[in-house]
Design a protein around this motif. Structure first.
Motif, mmCIF file in Angstrom:
data_model
loop_
_atom_site.group_PDB
_atom_site.id
_atom_site.type_symbol
_atom_site.label_atom_id
_atom_site.label_comp_id
_atom_site.label_asym_id
_atom_site.label_seq_id
_atom_site.Cartn_x
_atom_site.Cartn_y
_atom_site.Cartn_z
ATOM 1 N N LEU A 297 1.069 -1.181 0.371
ATOM 2 C CA LEU A 297 0.067 -0.167 -0.088
ATOM 3 C C LEU A 297 0.874 1.595 -0.148
ATOM 4 O O LEU A 297 0.352 2.304 -0.790
ATOM 5 C CB LEU A 297 -1.164 -0.306 0.949
ATOM 6 N N TYR A 298 1.917 1.122 0.902
ATOM 7 C CA TYR A 298 2.490 2.071 0.977
ATOM 8 C C TYR A 298 3.365 3.038 -0.384
ATOM 9 O O TYR A 298 3.241 3.889 -0.936
ATOM 10 C CB TYR A 298 4.330 2.272 1.514
ATOM 11 N N ARG A 299 4.090 1.699 -1.163
ATOM 12 C CA ARG A 299 4.222 2.008 -2.987
ATOM 13 C C ARG A 299 3.615 2.012 -3.509
ATOM 14 O O ARG A 299 3.509 3.274 -4.204
ATOM 15 C CB ARG A 299 4.701 0.387 -3.109
ATOM 16 N N LYS A 300 2.217 1.577 -3.552
ATOM 17 C CA LYS A 300 1.150 2.031 -4.011
ATOM 18 C C LYS A 300 0.528 3.651 -4.600
ATOM 19 O O LYS A 300 0.573 4.364 -5.402
ATOM 20 C CB LYS A 300 0.284 0.937 -4.382
ATOM 21 N N LYS A 302 1.782 6.640 -2.095
ATOM 22 C CA LYS A 302 2.139 7.124 -1.807
ATOM 23 C C LYS A 302 3.449 7.579 -2.599
ATOM 24 O O LYS A 302 3.636 8.575 -3.318
ATOM 25 C CB LYS A 302 3.178 6.932 -0.391
ATOM 26 N N TYR A 303 4.402 5.745 -3.632
ATOM 27 C CA TYR A 303 5.511 6.966 -3.957
ATOM 28 C C TYR A 303 4.684 7.247 -5.572
ATOM 29 O O TYR A 303 5.162 7.347 -6.050
ATOM 30 C CB TYR A 303 6.323 5.019 -3.289
ATOM 31 N N GLU A 304 3.765 5.299 -5.670
ATOM 32 C CA GLU A 304 3.667 5.420 -7.470
ATOM 33 C C GLU A 304 2.662 6.187 -7.731
ATOM 34 O O GLU A 304 2.379 7.363 -8.680
ATOM 35 C CB GLU A 304 2.888 4.552 -7.967
ATOM 36 N N ALA A 305 1.595 7.140 -7.004
ATOM 37 C CA ALA A 305 0.160 7.653 -7.387
ATOM 38 C C ALA A 305 0.553 8.857 -7.022
ATOM 39 O O ALA A 305 -0.486 9.722 -6.622
ATOM 40 C CB ALA A 305 -0.608 6.564 -6.744
ATOM 41 N N PHE A 338 -7.771 8.203 -3.619
ATOM 42 C CA PHE A 338 -7.790 7.048 -3.095
ATOM 43 C C PHE A 338 -8.333 6.402 -2.761
ATOM 44 O O PHE A 338 -8.441 4.990 -2.653
ATOM 45 C CB PHE A 338 -7.231 7.780 -1.827
ATOM 46 N N TRP A 339 -9.928 6.295 -1.840
ATOM 47 C CA TRP A 339 -10.963 5.517 -1.414
ATOM 48 C C TRP A 339 -10.771 4.584 -2.226
ATOM 49 O O TRP A 339 -11.363 3.291 -2.175
ATOM 50 C CB TRP A 339 -12.206 6.323 -0.750
ATOM 51 N N GLU A 340 -11.055 5.027 -3.540
ATOM 52 C CA GLU A 340 -11.921 3.874 -4.989
ATOM 53 C C GLU A 340 -11.429 3.448 -5.224
ATOM 54 O O GLU A 340 -11.249 2.129 -5.313
ATOM 55 C CB GLU A 340 -12.344 4.874 -6.266
ATOM 56 N N LYS A 341 -9.712 3.612 -5.158
ATOM 57 C CA LYS A 341 -8.136 2.783 -5.482
ATOM 58 C C LYS A 341 -8.591 1.630 -4.288
ATOM 59 O O LYS A 341 -7.626 0.601 -4.148
ATOM 60 C CB LYS A 341 -7.065 3.818 -6.572
ATOM 61 N N PHE A 342 -8.099 2.106 -3.469
ATOM 62 C CA PHE A 342 -7.701 1.648 -1.908
ATOM 63 C C PHE A 342 -8.520 0.320 -2.002
ATOM 64 O O PHE A 342 -7.796 -0.353 -1.662
ATOM 65 C CB PHE A 342 -8.109 1.932 -0.506
ATOM 66 N N THR A 343 -10.412 0.655 -2.166
ATOM 67 C CA THR A 343 -10.947 -0.644 -1.780
ATOM 68 C C THR A 343 -10.973 -1.785 -2.534
ATOM 69 O O THR A 343 -10.833 -2.950 -2.980
ATOM 70 C CB THR A 343 -12.795 0.177 -1.728
ATOM 71 N N ARG A 344 -10.701 -0.107 -4.277
ATOM 72 C CA ARG A 344 -10.556 -2.084 -5.528
ATOM 73 C C ARG A 344 -9.537 -3.218 -4.958
ATOM 74 O O ARG A 344 -9.104 -4.178 -5.261
ATOM 75 C CB ARG A 344 -10.423 -0.798 -6.223
ATOM 76 N N GLN A 582 10.462 16.332 -5.812
ATOM 77 C CA GLN A 582 9.266 16.514 -5.534
ATOM 78 C C GLN A 582 8.301 15.803 -4.322
ATOM 79 O O GLN A 582 7.461 16.425 -3.448
ATOM 80 C CB GLN A 582 8.718 16.520 -6.585
ATOM 81 N N ARG A 583 8.630 14.371 -4.280
ATOM 82 C CA ARG A 583 8.345 13.338 -3.454
ATOM 83 C C ARG A 583 8.373 13.944 -1.912
ATOM 84 O O ARG A 583 7.862 14.273 -0.808
ATOM 85 C CB ARG A 583 8.499 12.491 -3.369
ATOM 86 N N ALA A 584 10.078 14.623 -2.085
ATOM 87 C CA ALA A 584 10.544 14.583 -0.970
ATOM 88 C C ALA A 584 9.628 16.054 0.165
ATOM 89 O O ALA A 584 9.830 17.007 0.449
ATOM 90 C CB ALA A 584 11.918 15.533 -0.636
ATOM 91 N N VAL A 585 9.351 17.286 -1.491
ATOM 92 C CA VAL A 585 8.405 18.583 -1.265
ATOM 93 C C VAL A 585 6.874 18.083 -0.117
ATOM 94 O O VAL A 585 6.808 19.267 0.253
ATOM 95 C CB VAL A 585 8.987 19.260 -2.699
#
Length: 869
Positions: A297-300, A302-305, A338-344, A582-585
């Motif tokens: 979930l972190y990769r998907k 936080k990092y990717e999406a 997020f909610w839609e992708k998380f539940t899916r 950008q992710r660090a920002v």
């Protein structure tokens, strides 16, 4: 006679399988049923005691909600032999610390002391749990404190969403209400009610004492029998009934609005209680889903999406219920996608989402957490006591670790099929007031459609037996601090510089650079770095203080060469790509918003720019949004190239592979050196009072700041004693403002110093309508300190507290490497703190009075207020 249970057979079985994590300890049972577990560890001159009592919020009947927690408070409020506040004073007088905590299923009293004060510690614990007198005046005063704590918890977004979730997922059970209870039930409690509750639940057969430290097990048994042995049980101990969970399905999703900048989301699924054969599989599944930065979930997300600031998952098994818990912090605009992708994602999850490498990484990471907990005496005592109380087996954690090695993909698939059923899930959401979403915007979907690792040798070469400091030339230093207790190393590299190297308009750049540093190198991506670390049970991070930047790592010693290669790559070949920057920002901006959502976080973010008008301390360390959004990779690269030219200090603690360390140090010495920046004494601000108003908060937070000298000044030992005279449960502030006046749940003082400057801050979190009384209370305590010298016992208490804190704070490998690198980078001696503790022993009551008159000057002080709006 007490019965002693031998653990020899199980220990031999562990050794025969090649597994070396098991702890040798002794278990006894007194005639009255009280159980004792003793771990003999002579690494430190300390003893850590944990007294567990089967009295938690889940044992409370309707109308008693909050009784266990309130009783925990009242245990500190006196007995027939000790008056209110005396427990804390005696503990601190001996150089120890005492605390307590209430959970769903138990209350635990925690006590750490010098090893030669074992008898005192056991006597105090017995007095607290069996002899508490519950005086009416103290009861009424402490009730106000508990009520303030209940209100204060609702200022915390995490507490609020969990409270909402537990009331619905555990509806109809004693787990549905908060551990703190409800304001209305606490308000109605009487000392008589509490006495009945105490007599029912605080019985010897419902207690477990865990002791770890430099002690003789036979002495622990004899002393415990002498002190606790005469206690008798009352009545018949009734078995707790099994619970029928009647979750409140009418409201599976609850949306609440409040004065927040971020959105906070909690999702829970019911899972089995402690002792279930599913526990280990669920722990592994939770780790794979959201246990660390390599999790699915972190990769998907936080990092990717890039939809969340943070996301985690954990499996919490309690005595009669359990929950698979997901917690998410994100921008409100991202909540619906997020909610839609998380539940899916959860709905379609199966074992194919995880590789064998993922499973092995989870095993290593979970095993490493156990190693880390056993670095300290307190960690070992806590683990042993919990296992014996809740699992009836002090070896339960060791057995779980064996089970961890045998978990298969089939086991995880079965756990997913059985428990990842969104039809039984609940969610709570906390949104900013302006966010339009309600419950109808979210729905929960229907039901969701191997190898034992070989272990390498921990050590590859010999290491020195005592701390060694090596001068590397050009201001650079290496310090090696051996510790054979665990097969781990903890390393810290510190460079002086940070905010000293940049102009004011670039505030926030050092921390941003540190955050971006470990995300990617020119040879490895973020995912590759994270996988590398988790596959080895290692950690790596970077942090910027106001005068230095540090890189820290902790790793099994057998991976020294590989980890050193990664650290060298991070230092000399960072990528600073636009994407990772950008992710660090985004992370830093999220941290700023989260900090400002918390009243104390807001206070400490804005405190330094308020009291210091120039220099590195007069800045917002995390920076401002406008600047951070325009930082370029070239800005970060320029700063880092300038930073690593300053003279570094490398400190390493643990089992050290000296051959690999020497090669690593030689490679870092190839960096072209430059001189160290010179710290400037900060200029104190002209504005003396500032007030911030935060909407819809319930508590006021006050900070009275008095300027003092820097840490190298001859007054520092006395200032440390002065601060400890004021702080702590036995300190003057606590006794006057909390115990006597009932103004606060939290009140203390703190001493902050650099080599150049410092301050003592008096802090209180109080009721919004009692801020004037709180400030007058500060002045009263300070005036008393100036007018009347303390007795010798008060000063001795403070000096002993400093001694105990020093040794307790140095138990972990990381704490020792951090301390060494920081001291040497500041040009201080490796034993600087140790010598201060010795000098503190020489401080007299007259010295403390003189320092109070010299530094606690109201006219020179600053006042920072956080007021509910």
């Amino acid at each position: 006679m007490a019965g002693k249970i031998s653990c020899l057979v199980f220990l031999l079985s562990i050794i025969c399988t090649g597994y070396s994590m098991a702890q040798a300890h002794d278990i006894y049972t007194l005639e009255n049923g009280m159980r004792i577990v003793v771990d003999q560890d002579n690494r430190f001159p300390l003893v850590s005691m944990r007294l567990y009592v089967r009295a938690g919020s889940s044992l409370e009947k309707p109308g008693q909600e909050g009784m266990s927690h309130f009783l925990e408070h009242m245990a500190f409020k006196g007995s027939d032999t000790r008056k209110a506040g005396e427990v804390a004073r005696q503990v601190e007088q001996a150089g120890g610390s005492i605390n307590a905590g209430t959970s769903f299923d138990y209350t635990v009293y925690t006590l750490d002391l010098p090893a030669d004060r074992l008898h005192l510690g056991l006597d105090i614990l017995q007095d607290m749990v069996l002899e508490a007198s519950l005086p009416r005046d103290e009861f009424d005063m402490e009730k106000k404190v508990v009520l303030a704590e209940i209100h204060r918890s609702m200022d915390n977004p995490g507490s609020r969403v969990f409270s909402s979730l537990q009331s619905r997922i555990w509806h109809g059970t004693p787990y549905a209400h908060p551990i703190l209870g409800h304001a209305e039930t606490v308000q109605d409690m009487t000392p008589g009610d509490m006495r009945k509750y105490q007599q029912r639940h605080y019985q010897p057969r419902s207690m477990v004492l865990a002791v770890s430290g430099d002690v003789d097990p036979a002495d622990v048994l004899d002393t415990t029998r002498q002190i606790f042995g005469p206690a008798e049980n009352r009545g018949t101990l009734q078995a707790l009934p099994n619970l029928e969970i009647d979750s409140c399905r009418q409201n599976p999703v609850q949306v609440m609005h409040g004065p927040w900048q971020k959105a906070y989301l909690a999702v829970g699924l019911p899972v089995p209680e402690i002792g279930s054969p599913w526990n280990t599989a669920l722990d592994v599944l939770a780790h794979l889903l959201g246990g660390d930065t390599t999790s699915l979930l972190y990769r998907k997300f936080k990092y990717e999406a890039a939809l969340v600031d943070d996301i985690s998952a954990s499996s919490m098994s309690l005595d009669r219920v359990g929950i698979l818990y997901f917690y998410v912090r994100l921008d409100p605009d991202n909540l619906e996608p997020f909610w839609e992708k998380f539940t899916r994602t959860l709905a379609g999850l199966d074992i194919s989402a995880f590789t064998d490498q993922d499973l092995e990484r989870a095993r290593i990471s979970m095993e490493e957490r156990i190693y880390r907990s056993r670095e300290t005496l307190s960690g070992k005592a806590s683990g042993l006591g919990f296992d014996l109380l809740m699992k009836n087996d002090a070896m339960a954690t060791d057995k779980s670790l064996q089970e961890l090695q045998t978990i298969t993909r089939k086991d995880l698939q079965s756990a997913m099929e059985k428990f990842l059923d969104l039809d039984g899930a609940f969610a709570s959401m906390l949104l900013p007031e302006q966010a339009p979403a309600g419950e109808d915007a979210f729905s929960l979907r229907d039901q969701l459609t191997e190898a034992q690792p070989e272990r390498e040798a921990a050590r590859e070469s010999r290491q020195p037996s005592q701390p060694v400091i090596r001068d590397l030339g050009q201001g650079r230093k290496l310090v090696v601090m051996p510790d054979e207790h665990l097969p781990y190393s903890a390393l810290r590299i510190t460079w002086p510089g940070s905010d000293m190297l940049i102009p004011c308009e670039q505030q926030g750049l050092p921390q941003l650079s540190a955050s971006a540093l470990t995300r990617q190198t020119r040879d490895r991506s973020f995912s590759e770095i994270q996988n590398f670390l988790k596959n080895r049970g290692a950690s790596l991070g970077a942090f910027a203080g106001r005068q230095s930047v540090s890189i820290s790592a902790r790793f099994p010693t057998r991976y020294s060469r590989e980890v050193f290669e990664l650290i060298q790559e991070v230092v000399t070949r960072p990528a600073f790509s636009p994407e990772e920057l950008q992710r660090a920002v985004d992370d830093q901006l999220a941290s700023i918003r989260e900090q400002e959502d918390q009243p104390l976080g807001y206070a400490f973010r804005h405190l330094f720019p308020f009291i210091f008008e120039s220099g590195e301390y007069g800045r917002l360390h995390l920076g401002k949004k406008d600047y951070l959004q325009q930082v370029t990779p070239e800005d970060v690269r320029t700063f880092w190239e300038m930073q690593i030219q300053t003279p570094f200090v490398i400190a390493i603690s643990g089992q050290v592979n000296m051959q690999e360390l020497d090669g690593f140090v030689r490679n870092l010495q190839d960096i072209r050196p430059a001189g160290a920046p010179s710290p400037q004494a900060p200029q104190w601000g002209q504005e003396k009072q500032r007030q911030a108003r935060l909407k819809d908060r319930t508590q006021a937070h006050l900070l009275r700041i008095y300027p003092v000298v820097g840490k190298t000044h001859q007054d520092t030992p006395g200032l440390k004693v002065l601060n400890r005279v004021l702080s702590g449960q036995g300190g003057m502030l606590f006794r006057e403002l909390r115990d006597r006046q009932g103004l606060a749940y939290s009140v203390t003082s703190m001493l902050w110093q650099t080599p150049e400057a410092g301050f003592i801050a008096l802090y209180i979190g109080t009721f919004a309508d009692r801020t004037r009384e709180a400030l007058e209370g500060f002045e009263y305590v300070v005036d008393e300190l100036k007018k009347t010298p303390l007795d010798e016992a008060g000063v001795e208490r403070a000096a002993n507290m400093l001694f105990g804190e020093y040794h307790r704070g140095r138990q972990t490998l990381s704490s020792r490497s951090r301390e060494a690198s920081s001291l040497l980078a500041q040009g201080l001696d490796l034993n600087f703190r140790k010598e201060l503790i010795k000098l503190a022993k020489q401080v007299s009551p007259e010295d403390v009075q003189e320092l109070a008159c010299k530094y606690l000057d109201l006219e020179k002080s600053y006042l920072f207020e956080i007021i509910p709006d």
